[in-house]
Design a protein around this motif. Structure first.
Motif, short mmCIF file in Angstrom:
data_model
loop_
_atom_site.label_atom_id
_atom_site.label_comp_id
_atom_site.label_asym_id
_atom_site.label_seq_id
_atom_site.Cartn_x
_atom_site.Cartn_y
_atom_site.Cartn_z
N MET A 109 -6.85 1.53 7.66
CA MET A 109 -7.82 2.62 7.76
C MET A 109 -7.48 3.58 8.89
SD MET A 109 -11.51 1.05 6.68
CE MET A 109 -12.23 2.69 6.65
N HIS A 110 -6.99 3.07 10.00
CA HIS A 110 -6.61 3.97 11.09
C HIS A 110 -5.54 4.96 10.63
CE1 HIS A 110 -8.36 2.53 15.05
NE2 HIS A 110 -8.96 1.79 14.13
N LYS A 111 -4.65 4.49 9.79
CA LYS A 111 -3.60 5.37 9.29
C LYS A 111 -4.10 6.26 8.16
CE LYS A 111 0.83 5.23 6.82
NZ LYS A 111 1.86 4.35 6.22
N GLU A 112 -4.72 5.67 7.16
CA GLU A 112 -5.05 6.41 5.95
C GLU A 112 -6.25 7.33 6.11
OE1 GLU A 112 -3.36 6.66 3.18
OE2 GLU A 112 -1.80 5.36 3.98
N VAL A 113 -7.23 6.95 6.90
CA VAL A 113 -8.38 7.84 7.10
C VAL A 113 -7.94 9.10 7.84
CG1 VAL A 113 -10.61 8.09 8.28
CG2 VAL A 113 -10.12 6.04 6.95
N TYR A 168 -9.92 6.98 1.13
CA TYR A 168 -8.51 7.31 1.09
C TYR A 168 -8.22 8.45 0.14
CZ TYR A 168 -8.78 2.48 2.74
OH TYR A 168 -9.13 1.34 3.41
N LEU A 169 -7.16 9.22 0.44
CA LEU A 169 -6.66 10.27 -0.43
C LEU A 169 -5.14 10.16 -0.53
CD1 LEU A 169 -8.58 13.53 0.65
CD2 LEU A 169 -8.88 12.22 -1.48
N PRO A 170 -4.61 10.17 -1.74
CA PRO A 170 -3.16 10.23 -1.90
C PRO A 170 -2.67 11.67 -1.76
CG PRO A 170 -4.18 10.17 -4.04
CD PRO A 170 -5.30 10.08 -3.04
N VAL A 171 -1.36 11.84 -1.76
CA VAL A 171 -0.79 13.19 -1.82
C VAL A 171 -1.20 13.81 -3.17
CG1 VAL A 171 1.34 14.52 -1.90
CG2 VAL A 171 1.11 12.59 -0.32
N PHE A 172 -1.75 15.02 -3.13
CA PHE A 172 -2.26 15.67 -4.33
C PHE A 172 -2.03 17.17 -4.23
CE2 PHE A 172 -6.02 17.50 -6.64
CZ PHE A 172 -5.60 17.15 -7.92
N PRO A 231 -8.04 -7.64 10.13
CA PRO A 231 -7.04 -6.85 10.86
C PRO A 231 -6.23 -5.91 9.97
CG PRO A 231 -7.02 -9.12 11.62
CD PRO A 231 -7.94 -9.09 10.43
N ASP A 232 -5.88 -6.35 8.75
CA ASP A 232 -5.09 -5.48 7.90
C ASP A 232 -5.88 -4.24 7.48
OD1 ASP A 232 -6.71 -7.28 6.30
OD2 ASP A 232 -5.68 -6.46 4.55
N ARG A 245 0.82 -1.20 0.00
CA ARG A 245 0.00 0.00 0.00
C ARG A 245 0.86 1.26 0.00
NH1 ARG A 245 -4.43 -2.82 4.00
NH2 ARG A 245 -5.95 -3.34 2.37
N HIS A 246 2.02 1.20 0.64
CA HIS A 246 2.92 2.35 0.60
C HIS A 246 3.40 2.61 -0.82
CE1 HIS A 246 5.97 5.22 1.86
NE2 HIS A 246 6.89 4.50 1.23
N GLN A 247 3.77 1.55 -1.52
CA GLN A 247 4.23 1.70 -2.90
C GLN A 247 3.11 2.19 -3.80
OE1 GLN A 247 7.38 1.42 -4.06
NE2 GLN A 247 7.94 1.16 -1.90
N LEU A 248 1.89 1.71 -3.58
CA LEU A 248 0.76 2.18 -4.37
C LEU A 248 0.51 3.67 -4.13
CD1 LEU A 248 -1.62 1.70 -6.27
CD2 LEU A 248 -2.97 0.95 -4.28
N GLY A 249 0.64 4.11 -2.89
CA GLY A 249 0.48 5.53 -2.59
C GLY A 249 1.50 6.39 -3.29
#
Length: 378
Positions: free
Chosen positions: A133-137, A101-105, A127-128, A76-80
């Motif tokens: 979601m806790h991080k990305e939201v 989710y929102l990427p850097v834009f 769990p994943d 997911r980090h690489q996809l971001g």
């Protein structure tokens, strides 16, 4: 007004978020003043993709890896990073993340947060997904100029749990497609000919087989009905296999052997409206929803509804459904029995349901979403 619109959820098996993403995009395309381009993964698309089924081994692999944080975090980090690179040079557009989710834009962003169950009820998710979601939201909330959600209940939860100023949130209730409507008997019989059901002869529940849908309580409630009633009008379950469901599938298999349950698995979109319209009763005992579209689709199809009294379901359904506690199999069984045999209640519920469902459309959802875009454009 150019909008880059994420479509990662548009795939089979179609989830509620996938349906929202697909139907909202179609309705937005019919509005003037909005020019949509689409992003799938890190690729830009000029056309809305056709929902396609992935490799059948993918869900199995995803569930197997869900307990391991490192592989999913790296992916997911690489996809971001790839998404952020693909968005460089598009700052003049509005970016709409339709799935939390929102990427850097570099431009203005808007995100749809459908619910916050990953925070308030993490046991309903892999769990994943909870970790991600806790991080990305949290990142999405900081990056977004506006937040969309699908109900007043979810707006209140986003405000309470995530600490978001309610003035940043816009509520855009979901819609019901025109394919959900009462069917003529002859057309219904033809449409259902490929399924092991008889029009008007089954009780239907639709949803992924997972803990949040509360199917164990539904099976316990249905098993307590008189045998003659269960045989005359069996329970039909339609939904993908899901996760954390091995025990439940064993319970389903026993009920199938006993002759009072039919498990169809995932039902494609082309068959779902007829399956819905052919039910004698629709039952939805979910423990938690951000909105809860299937009960309204059943109402639009002219089918009486029994559902849980979860807040979002009560908000959407109003007085058109009979609502019971999702934790009480006995009350649920009583409601199902009434829904199957009480003709006076059934006619009243059918009329109320058709009236209630008429209030929800994808055009209205698109109008409210377009208004949020225009706020950012201004």
């Amino acid at each position: 007004m150019k909008v880059i619109y994420t479509v990662d959820a548009v795939r089979q098996p179609m989830t509620g978020v996938g349906r929202y993403t697909l139907e909202l995009a179609r309705a937005l395309a019919r509005q003037s003043g909005v020019s949509l381009t689409f992003m799938q993964g890190s690729r830009h698309l000029d056309a809305l993709p056709v929902p396609a089924a992935g490799h059948p081994f993918v869900p199995v692999l995803r569930n197997a890896l869900s307990g391991f944080s490192l592989p999913t975090a790296v992916y997911r980090h690489q996809l971001g990073l790839r998404r952020a690179r693909a968005l460089r040079g598009h700052a003049e557009a509005i970016f709409h993340g339709t799935n939390y989710y929102l990427p850097v834009f570099p431009g203005r962003s808007i995100v749809t947060i459908h619910d916050v169950s990953a925070f308030t009820a993490p046991e309903y998710h892999r769990p994943d997904r909870v970790r991600y979601m806790h991080k990305e939201v949290a990142l999405a909330v900081r990056r977004a100029a506006r937040i969309l959600t699908v109900s007043e209940f979810s707006k209140a939860e986003i405000t309470r749990v995530l600490g978001v100023d309610p003035d940043r949130i816009r509520v855009t209730p979901l819609g019901i497609g025109p394919e959900f409507h009462p069917h003529e008997p002859a057309a219904l019989k033809a449409a259902l000919s490929g399924l092991p059901v008889q029009p008007g002869g089954y009780c239907l529940s639709v949803g992924t087989v997972e803990p949040r849908k509360n199917l164990t309580v539904l099976l316990d409630a249905f098993a307590s009905l008189p045998a003659q009633q269960r045989q005359r009008c069996p329970l039909v379950l339609a939904g993908d296999r899901g996760w954390e469901s091995a025990d439940l599938h064993r319970q389903i298999s026993r009920a199938v052997r006993d002759g009072w349950l039919i498990y169809l698995g995932y039902v494609p979109d082309r068959q779902l409206p007829a399956l819905m319209a052919g039910a004698r009763l629709f039952v939805y005992p979910s423990l938690y929803e951000g909105f809860g579209l299937p009960p309204l689709e059943a109402m639009a199809s002219g089918v009486p509804v029994v559902c849980s009294d979860a807040p979002a379901l009560a908000e959407a359904g109003g007085d058109a459904a009979r609502m019971v506690s999702p934790h009480d199999p006995r009350s649920l069984a009583e409601a199902i029995a009434q829904g199957l045999d009480d003709e006076t209640w059934r006619e009243q519920a059918r009329a109320r349901g058709l009236n209630r469902a008429a209030r929800f459309s994808w055009e209205r959802c698109a109008q409210l979403t377009g208004a949020a875009y225009r706020e950012l454009a201004a």
